[in-house]
Motif scaffolding. Structure first.
Motif, PDB file in Angstrom:
ATOM      1  N   GLU A 165      -3.862   3.895  -1.706  1.00 43.87           N
ATOM      2  CA  GLU A 165      -3.925   2.906  -2.785  1.00 43.87           C
ATOM      3  C   GLU A 165      -3.261   1.602  -2.367  1.00 43.87           C
ATOM      4  O   GLU A 165      -2.083   1.569  -2.024  1.00 43.87           O
ATOM      5  CB  GLU A 165      -3.261   3.434  -4.058  1.00 43.87           C
ATOM      6  CG  GLU A 165      -3.366   2.453  -5.220  1.00 43.87           C
ATOM      7  CD  GLU A 165      -2.846   3.031  -6.519  1.00 43.87           C
ATOM      8  OE1 GLU A 165      -2.988   2.353  -7.561  1.00 43.87           O
ATOM      9  OE2 GLU A 165      -2.313   4.161  -6.507  1.00 43.87           O
ATOM     10  N   THR A 166      -4.029   0.515  -2.389  1.00 41.05           N
ATOM     11  CA  THR A 166      -3.502  -0.822  -2.104  1.00 41.05           C
ATOM     12  C   THR A 166      -3.414  -1.575  -3.422  1.00 41.05           C
ATOM     13  O   THR A 166      -4.417  -1.721  -4.135  1.00 41.05           O
ATOM     14  CB  THR A 166      -4.414  -1.591  -1.133  1.00 41.05           C
ATOM     15  OG1 THR A 166      -4.539  -0.841   0.081  1.00 41.05           O
ATOM     16  CG2 THR A 166      -3.822  -2.961  -0.806  1.00 41.05           C
ATOM     17  N   ILE A 167      -2.226  -2.070  -3.764  1.00 43.22           N
ATOM     18  CA  ILE A 167      -2.039  -2.703  -5.070  1.00 43.22           C
ATOM     19  C   ILE A 167      -1.862  -4.212  -4.966  1.00 43.22           C
ATOM     20  O   ILE A 167      -1.719  -4.883  -5.989  1.00 43.22           O
ATOM     21  CB  ILE A 167      -0.826  -2.098  -5.806  1.00 43.22           C
ATOM     22  CG1 ILE A 167       0.474  -2.444  -5.068  1.00 43.22           C
ATOM     23  CG2 ILE A 167      -0.978  -0.600  -5.975  1.00 43.22           C
ATOM     24  CD1 ILE A 167       1.716  -2.182  -5.893  1.00 43.22           C
ATOM     25  N   GLY A 168      -1.870  -4.763  -3.757  1.00 40.85           N
ATOM     26  CA  GLY A 168      -1.675  -6.197  -3.622  1.00 40.85           C
ATOM     27  C   GLY A 168      -1.435  -6.578  -2.173  1.00 40.85           C
ATOM     28  O   GLY A 168      -1.652  -5.773  -1.257  1.00 40.85           O
ATOM     29  N   SER A 169      -0.983  -7.822  -1.980  1.00 40.58           N
ATOM     30  CA  SER A 169      -0.665  -8.265  -0.620  1.00 40.58           C
ATOM     31  C   SER A 169       0.522  -9.217  -0.625  1.00 40.58           C
ATOM     32  O   SER A 169       0.686 -10.027  -1.548  1.00 40.58           O
ATOM     33  CB  SER A 169      -1.873  -8.932   0.039  1.00 40.58           C
ATOM     34  OG  SER A 169      -2.212 -10.131  -0.622  1.00 40.58           O
ATOM     35  N   LEU A 170       1.352  -9.069   0.396  1.00 41.08           N
ATOM     36  CA  LEU A 170       2.502  -9.946   0.651  1.00 41.08           C
ATOM     37  C   LEU A 170       2.053 -10.930   1.732  1.00 41.08           C
ATOM     38  O   LEU A 170       1.658 -10.509   2.821  1.00 41.08           O
ATOM     39  CB  LEU A 170       3.692  -9.112   1.128  1.00 41.08           C
ATOM     40  CG  LEU A 170       4.863  -9.861   1.778  1.00 41.08           C
ATOM     41  CD1 LEU A 170       5.530 -10.797   0.781  1.00 41.08           C
ATOM     42  CD2 LEU A 170       5.871  -8.851   2.338  1.00 41.08           C
ATOM     43  N   ASN A 171       2.132 -12.222   1.442  1.00 37.83           N
ATOM     44  CA  ASN A 171       1.530 -13.218   2.321  1.00 37.83           C
ATOM     45  C   ASN A 171       2.560 -14.262   2.762  1.00 37.83           C
ATOM     46  O   ASN A 171       3.280 -14.824   1.925  1.00 37.83           O
ATOM     47  CB  ASN A 171       0.375 -13.901   1.587  1.00 37.83           C
ATOM     48  CG  ASN A 171      -0.521 -12.891   0.892  1.00 37.83           C
ATOM     49  OD1 ASN A 171      -1.119 -12.048   1.547  1.00 37.83           O
ATOM     50  ND2 ASN A 171      -0.582 -12.950  -0.429  1.00 37.83           N
ATOM     51  N   LEU A 172       2.618 -14.493   4.060  1.00 36.61           N
ATOM     52  CA  LEU A 172       3.598 -15.414   4.630  1.00 36.61           C
ATOM     53  C   LEU A 172       2.882 -16.549   5.359  1.00 36.61           C
ATOM     54  O   LEU A 172       1.924 -16.308   6.105  1.00 36.61           O
ATOM     55  CB  LEU A 172       4.520 -14.669   5.587  1.00 36.61           C
ATOM     56  CG  LEU A 172       5.254 -13.478   4.958  1.00 36.61           C
ATOM     57  CD1 LEU A 172       6.011 -12.698   6.010  1.00 36.61           C
ATOM     58  CD2 LEU A 172       6.207 -13.943   3.860  1.00 36.61           C
ATOM     59  N   PHE A 173       3.344 -17.783   5.154  1.00 38.99           N
ATOM     60  CA  PHE A 173       2.710 -18.968   5.708  1.00 38.99           C
ATOM     61  C   PHE A 173       3.713 -19.758   6.550  1.00 38.99           C
ATOM     62  O   PHE A 173       4.892 -19.851   6.186  1.00 38.99           O
ATOM     63  CB  PHE A 173       2.192 -19.864   4.583  1.00 38.99           C
ATOM     64  CG  PHE A 173       1.413 -19.125   3.527  1.00 38.99           C
ATOM     65  CD1 PHE A 173       0.063 -18.899   3.667  1.00 38.99           C
ATOM     66  CD2 PHE A 173       2.044 -18.639   2.385  1.00 38.99           C
ATOM     67  CE1 PHE A 173      -0.660 -18.218   2.702  1.00 38.99           C
ATOM     68  CE2 PHE A 173       1.350 -17.955   1.411  1.00 38.99           C
ATOM     69  CZ  PHE A 173      -0.021 -17.745   1.569  1.00 38.99           C
ATOM     70  N   ARG A 208       0.820  -1.207   0.000  1.00 39.19           N
ATOM     71  CA  ARG A 208       0.000   0.000   0.000  1.00 39.19           C
ATOM     72  C   ARG A 208       0.856   1.261   0.000  1.00 39.19           C
ATOM     73  O   ARG A 208       1.904   1.318   0.640  1.00 39.19           O
ATOM     74  CB  ARG A 208      -0.894  -0.021   1.241  1.00 39.19           C
ATOM     75  CG  ARG A 208      -1.809   1.162   1.401  1.00 39.19           C
ATOM     76  CD  ARG A 208      -2.645   1.004   2.658  1.00 39.19           C
ATOM     77  NE  ARG A 208      -3.531   2.134   2.890  1.00 39.19           N
ATOM     78  CZ  ARG A 208      -4.313   2.264   3.936  1.00 39.19           C
ATOM     79  NH1 ARG A 208      -4.326   1.329   4.863  1.00 39.19           N
ATOM     80  NH2 ARG A 208      -5.084   3.328   4.062  1.00 39.19           N
ATOM     81  N   LEU A 209       0.376   2.277  -0.724  1.00 40.94           N
ATOM     82  CA  LEU A 209       0.979   3.608  -0.683  1.00 40.94           C
ATOM     83  C   LEU A 209      -0.149   4.607  -0.474  1.00 40.94           C
ATOM     84  O   LEU A 209      -1.027   4.751  -1.338  1.00 40.94           O
ATOM     85  CB  LEU A 209       1.732   3.923  -1.973  1.00 40.94           C
ATOM     86  CG  LEU A 209       2.412   5.296  -2.012  1.00 40.94           C
ATOM     87  CD1 LEU A 209       3.489   5.390  -0.930  1.00 40.94           C
ATOM     88  CD2 LEU A 209       3.016   5.570  -3.379  1.00 40.94           C
ATOM     89  N   ARG A 210      -0.159   5.234   0.697  1.00 37.86           N
ATOM     90  CA  ARG A 210      -1.241   6.134   1.097  1.00 37.86           C
ATOM     91  C   ARG A 210      -2.588   5.419   0.984  1.00 37.86           C
ATOM     92  O   ARG A 210      -2.808   4.432   1.653  1.00 37.86           O
ATOM     93  CB  ARG A 210      -1.160   7.437   0.298  1.00 37.86           C
ATOM     94  CG  ARG A 210       0.062   8.286   0.687  1.00 37.86           C
ATOM     95  CD  ARG A 210       0.017   9.647   0.041  1.00 37.86           C
ATOM     96  NE  ARG A 210       0.407   9.610  -1.346  1.00 37.86           N
ATOM     97  CZ  ARG A 210       1.675   9.645  -1.758  1.00 37.86           C
ATOM     98  NH1 ARG A 210       2.659   9.731  -0.891  1.00 37.86           N
ATOM     99  NH2 ARG A 210       1.951   9.624  -3.032  1.00 37.86           N
TER     100      ARG A 210
END
Length: 233
Positions: free
Chosen positions: A128-136, A124-126
């Protein structure tokens, strides 16, 4: 400086070094997810980004298993990855087995893949969210606040890089479209002169003739104009 702090600094430097002119976005994202998994000692990781139509896709992963859990969440329309993207907030799940009421399909399918916990960090920047980083992870556990902050900072670096690359690409497209319009206008002006001369009409009437030909043939005005100029030659 502790070992973890040094590793974090090295990761920032590595990501920054990737952001050169013409850099590979996929390579950037793969480095981000691999370094993030290593930094927090997770089992696997993945990144979701939307395509041109806005549909989320798995664009980077550290294993086939993590790619599958990402696809499963997209198919089910539920899970931490989806929530992080939609809300722009970190979604941390210490024990996936306790999420059946909230995300029934996600809980069942994660169990089949033997993941026990996961943490989704919005890219995210301000506003605007453009995706997600996901950890398992293969074991239950919370995400310490300092790790969450570090992961958000890493995701921010990649997000800024992607948005800058997108802006440059869109600017290039806009410049190309403007140049095409200018080039087309030159051809149209030439065609107006040709038609005005060959048919003995005014320049304004020549333009109307061009427009009429384009409409009747269902073609672009610039193409009809080019034909008129080339025929004259």
């Amino acid at each position: 400086m502790t070992t973890r702090e040094r590793e974090l600094v090295e990761t920032f430097v590595e990501l920054a070094d990737t952001l050169v002119v013409g850099y590979d976005v996929i390579d950037l994202l793969q480095r981000l997810v691999e370094r993030s998994v290593y930094f927090v000692q997770a089992t696997d990781g993945g990144i979701l980004l939307p395509d041109a139509q806005g549909a989320l896709e798995v664009v980077a992963s550290t294993s086939e298993r993590s790619r599958l859990i990402g696809l499963l969440q997209l198919d089910a329309g539920e899970g931490p990855c989806m929530d992080a993207y939609l809300t722009g907030a970190v979604v941390s799940v210490a024990d996936i087995s306790e999420t059946a009421a909230r995300w029934p399909r996600f809980a069942a399918e994660s169990a089949s893949l033997e993941y026990r916990s996961m943490h989704a960090i919005p890219m995210r920047l301000r506003d605007e969210t453009i995706g997600s980083l996901n950890l398992f992870s293969d074991h239950p556990g919370t995400l310490p606040a300092e790790d969450a902050a570090a992961l958000r900072a890493l995701a921010d670096v990649a997000t800024i890089g992607i948005l800058h690359e997108r802006a440059f690409r869109e600017a290039d497209t806009a410049r190309e479209q403007l140049q095409h319009a200018l080039d087309s206008r030159v051809i149209i002006e030439q065609a107006k002169g040709v038609i005005a001369h060959t048919e003995g009409v005014s320049v304004d009437d020549a333009f109307e003739i061009l427009r009429d030909r384009a409409r009747r043939s269902g073609r672009k005005l610039s193409l009809v104009a080019r034909e008129a100029v080339e025929f004259r030659r």
